[in-house]
Scaffold this motif. Sequence first.
Motif, short mmCIF file in Angstrom:
data_model
loop_
_atom_site.label_atom_id
_atom_site.label_comp_id
_atom_site.label_asym_id
_atom_site.label_seq_id
_atom_site.Cartn_x
_atom_site.Cartn_y
_atom_site.Cartn_z
N ARG A 56 -7.75 -5.42 1.81
CA ARG A 56 -8.92 -5.70 0.96
C ARG A 56 -8.87 -4.88 -0.32
NH1 ARG A 56 -12.36 -4.58 6.27
NH2 ARG A 56 -12.03 -6.57 7.36
N TRP A 57 -8.48 -3.62 -0.18
CA TRP A 57 -8.45 -2.74 -1.35
C TRP A 57 -7.39 -3.23 -2.34
CZ3 TRP A 57 -9.58 3.09 -0.32
CH2 TRP A 57 -9.97 3.71 -1.52
N TRP A 58 -6.23 -3.62 -1.81
CA TRP A 58 -5.16 -4.13 -2.66
C TRP A 58 -5.61 -5.40 -3.39
CZ3 TRP A 58 -0.90 -2.90 -5.01
CH2 TRP A 58 -0.02 -3.90 -5.43
N ASN A 59 -6.22 -6.33 -2.65
CA ASN A 59 -6.69 -7.56 -3.29
C ASN A 59 -7.77 -7.29 -4.33
OD1 ASN A 59 -5.01 -9.27 -1.80
ND2 ASN A 59 -6.46 -9.42 -0.10
N LEU A 60 -8.62 -6.31 -4.06
CA LEU A 60 -9.65 -5.93 -5.02
C LEU A 60 -9.03 -5.44 -6.32
CD1 LEU A 60 -12.57 -5.25 -5.87
CD2 LEU A 60 -12.31 -3.07 -4.66
N LEU A 61 -8.02 -4.58 -6.21
CA LEU A 61 -7.36 -4.06 -7.42
C LEU A 61 -6.69 -5.18 -8.20
CD1 LEU A 61 -5.73 -0.83 -5.91
CD2 LEU A 61 -7.66 -0.92 -7.49
N VAL A 62 -6.03 -6.10 -7.49
CA VAL A 62 -5.36 -7.21 -8.17
C VAL A 62 -6.39 -8.06 -8.91
CG1 VAL A 62 -4.02 -9.32 -7.83
CG2 VAL A 62 -3.42 -7.24 -6.57
N LEU A 63 -7.50 -8.39 -8.24
CA LEU A 63 -8.55 -9.19 -8.89
C LEU A 63 -9.14 -8.46 -10.09
CD1 LEU A 63 -10.48 -11.67 -8.82
CD2 LEU A 63 -11.99 -10.29 -7.36
N ALA A 64 -9.41 -7.16 -9.93
CA ALA A 64 -10.03 -6.39 -11.01
C ALA A 64 -9.11 -6.33 -12.23
CB ALA A 64 -10.37 -4.99 -10.52
N TYR A 65 -7.83 -6.08 -12.02
CA TYR A 65 -6.89 -6.00 -13.14
C TYR A 65 -6.62 -7.36 -13.76
CZ TYR A 65 -5.70 -1.08 -12.22
OH TYR A 65 -5.74 0.29 -12.09
#
Length: 874
Positions: free
Chosen positions: A760-769
């Motif tokens: 979830r954290w990884w996907n969040l970072l990808v979406l945010a960037y």
Amino acid sequence: MEEAQPIRFVPTREFLDRIMPVDSEELDQIYHAVMRHKDQLYAHERWQTFPQAKGQYEELDVYPAFVKTANAIANEARVVSGERADQVREATWVDYHSRALHHLKKDATEDRPYCALAMAAVDPLEASSETSDKSRWLQFVTAVEAKRDYDQDDKELISRLLTYLRLIMGKQRDRRFAFGLFLSTVQVSVWLQDRSGVLGMDVPINIHENPKDFIQVVAAFATLPAHRLGFDPTMKLAREPLPPIHTYRLTSQGLDRFTLEQYKTTNDVTQWVITTELGTFITARVLNAPRTDAASGSGCIVWAAIQYEDRAVDPDKRKVFVIKQLWKSDRQVDEGATYEHIKSLEFYEIVKIGGELDNTDGLIRGGLEPVQLRMDERRQSRKRARSAKPEMGEWFHIEVTNVNGIEVVSHFVAGRQEATGALKRTRVHIVLGVFGCSVKFFSSVQELISILSQCVRGHRFAYKHGVVHRDISPANLLIALTGDDITPSSRSDPYDVRGCLIDFDHAKRTRTVEERKVAFDADEARRLTKMSVYHTCSEDWEERVTDEVVHRAVHLVKRRYPNESSPSKITQLATQYTQAALQHHKLSNRAPPSGNVYTPEALGWDRPLLHPPHAIRSVAERTGEVRSGTPPYISVKILNGPDEVFIHWNGISFPPSNSPHDAIHDMESFFWVLLFLCITRAGPGGERRKDLICKLNEIPVEQKMQVVPLHDLVYRLFDGDMADIASYKKGLFKQPQNFEEQILCHIHPYFDVLKPTLRRWWNLLVLAYAFKGYEYHNIHTFVLELLEQAAVELAVELEEDSQNAVQMRVDYVHMVSNAVAVPQGSCPPNPLLDATSPETKTTWHPDSSPRSSSPELPLAKKSRLDLCSAGVPA
């Protein structure tokens, strides 16, 4: 203008007058006394003890000649000047080569000077092997290096002398700077090593043609106050049951005799009595120490300490403080002021000596400006500008500026105005009342998630008040024990812990979040939406999201594309972003909203976007954004530059834009910290997994298929050099779908329960960037949500805390709080009130003003900033 160089030269006359001043009348008296000396030290226009320059002699013959002359001059100087309590009490020039210590190993004599000014010195022939090997560096005041014919460009000679000075400063914790002498049969020059670098005389003194200047050099070492020779008058050596004493007041015999026992077993447990404006403290042990091979830089050292008056208190009822001392540069954020700004500080002071600010520019260097490089050498130094930057070591916690980079040494000539001054550094004390150990020493996965959540809340609190941390690492995430007093007696429950974010010395001040909010223009968003057709990929689009969601997405797009005038294009981009957010919501396994209709609140879009955080910038940042952090945990965008990393969500993204270090980059660093623990640790207590400790050539062939890729991954993500780490992270973000097979497969089995959280954290970072949307601007909310989700999932099958991990923390706290022994009988008086401790006097005013190599223990690193969830507004 050239980059600041670690080594500079100033005119010899100004060096003498500003840095080694001797009263002119006293100097005349000393000069005449020496000229009339019974041994006829100076006759026929030369010093008689020195060999003839053209005669047959060995270089080492210079040392006994110098020592005999210098000690005679020093004795005359003390007679004329008189002895004072603020001077080095017993200092003698010693020739260690002529009186060699034959019982020492060969290599034991090669890394120390053959000649030095030593305090409380004993005859080398009378010293034991242990005393010689351990005590000498604690007694050196000044080191001397001789050469038959030396010059200022002799890099080997310079490197050797400056190595001695670095070691003096590293071994003697109460040293602010150190002097060194270059010597031949004809000339002498003085060099000064401080936290800003090295300062030398531009022209050596011809000792025969200018005997009075030579006498001034020796007389200055004999008569100047100890703080003018580099000692710290705010520190005394603790030596129960005797009162504490300045090291420069120790003697070779009598009650104040120098002994190794006073320094205890190692430098880290030597106890010091430190005087501040808040009060007096006695240190228990070092928590973090500067490297001994690098004298330039902040020189940050951190102690655990108690108040001096609390020595007689039951050790388990003492309050443990953390004292952080560093030399802050003008290019660094004022860490103490940062703590004050976010109201999380026990005490902060800029250290003064005799009313003068203790800084390298004024009190130490006397405001001297360097003379200029020759043009050919300017070109030489320009080629090495990167290695010469004095701040590089602090930006990345890698010391790349040290005197082994001796290539930056250049000769100076007077008369030019372009010379750059050294980086000014000012000594500060920061006292904090939070104490604990690194997050690596968690006792369960539940506690680990709780600690991370509390540290993220602390980061959010600082961020709201206009502070970006910029150095998230395991050492800066503290497990602190709760209780208002933070005393051992309040630690009856060893499980009662909290997470604190510490070490703000790389932080950046910005505008507060309230000042950076971007107003939401709902009317414009509605107008643009009505003028276009939704670009949807599903027929139920209008039923799945509210109009407010679309308006918010349009608002973001208009913010990202201010020059885009086509309503259709704007809503198309808004649709792409909204669909990506819906996909992320589903991948995160979050429950759908009521009626399966997404509102801004359900997506976390109900908070405003923010302007970039670079309204308040430091000197360094005004010349270009400074990358900051500990390499293994630095954000991919900071390591590579925002334009170098193109991140997309399922092939869709908005173009990257340049932006300074922001909260999103620190939240990525939190992610790397958690991943580091999950990959390299075997479970609670900080134990490194066995398949990373073993040697590859000892592993059975059938196991190498699993172990070799793990070693390779750890090197690429955490243990490699910065270029390797940056490159690997860049590749990982370019193909984020590979995270599962490249990273998660290497998680230690103990941490398997955290795999969903890491996804979830990884996907969040990808979406945010990828879109730089609401997830980017309000990253704290999303990270805390996923951590809270993890806590709920882990609560279903609650793990018992590791008794070993908890006991390690309890034992460590007990060891620190009991390190200062309860004195027998009555306590020695507070040194502040001790009549035998003279007030430090300033007699001169300028015209212008490893970590320990011990095994891993739960040591608290650096200062303990209490930015915890407890009592901190969310």
